[in-house]
Design a protein around this motif. Structure first.
Motif: not given
Length: 223
Positions: A47-55, A117-122
């Protein structure tokens, strides 16, 4: 506000985002009590990595692409819903396991949490709005963004955005939760043998519920 205070505010912000119940914590909980702390932590890292990708995508402006094309967002939500239902079925099967008896691939939790996480709309919505705001000079009311209780905490902690200290603290807070939450679950499971099946069952219900909700959301947007 000095960089230390701003960084600590970022930690609080990261914890506030990571801690509320949801599909990510359901995956972390299941992996922790069935396969141990290492698997739970790896799920948190997913989940952390997905947030970093979004960042990173927010830094270069790619995140805004999803906002301009609602059909793309709807398809991502639909895929996320299907994945959650699939992982919910796996959680049901895990209800017969325990921390002492469960075995599995440590990397599986990372992959599950990362893809969800990559497909989580929130999370997508967060990086389209609040996340982008973290990168631009200004201010943010940190605790007002806390799910469920944000309106009651509005104005309690307002910090400057666009600061490297805030972003660093934010990701440190998520990482702190990713390591501490599995540790707490494993400790509890070791003391209560029946804890693992209960957590796996709750995880299945949470993932299944979010899966159905996501599929409904995607369907209504596409029709």
């Amino acid at each position: 506000m000095d960089s230390v205070t701003t960084g600590l505010a970022g930690v609080v912000f990261g914890l506030a985002l990571a801690a509320p119940p949801g599909p990510m914590n359901a995956v972390i909980a299941e992996e922790s009590v069935v396969h141990g702390w290492s698997s739970g932590f790896r799920a948190g890292l997913g989940a952390f990595t997905a947030d970093f990708v979004f960042f990173l995508l927010a830094l270069v402006g790619v995140v805004g692409f999803v906002e301009r094309f609602p059909t793309v967002r709807a398809l991502m939500v639909g895929v996320g819903g299907l994945l959650m239902l699939y992982f919910a079925s796996g959680a049901v099967q895990s209800t017969s396991d325990s921390f002492r008896g469960g075995t599995g691939d440590d990397s599986a939790g990372f992959r599950k949490a990362f893809v969800l996480a990559l497909t989580n709309p929130y999370q997508i919505l967060f990086w389209l709005t609040i996340g982008v705001g973290l990168l631009e000079p200004g201010t943010v009311d940190v605790l007002s963004r806390t799910p469920y209780v944000g309106s009651e905490l509005a104005g309690t902690l307002v910090v400057e955005t666009g600061s490297p200290a805030l972003v660093t603290g934010f990701f440190a807070g998520i990482l702190l939760w990713a390591s501490g939450f599995p540790a707490a679950l494993v400790t509890a499971e070791r003391r209560v043998e029946s804890f693992a099946p209960v957590v796996a069952g709750v995880s299945a219900v949470v993932l299944g519920g979010f899966g159905v909700a996501f599929l409904y959301d995607a369907t209504t947007q596409l029709l």
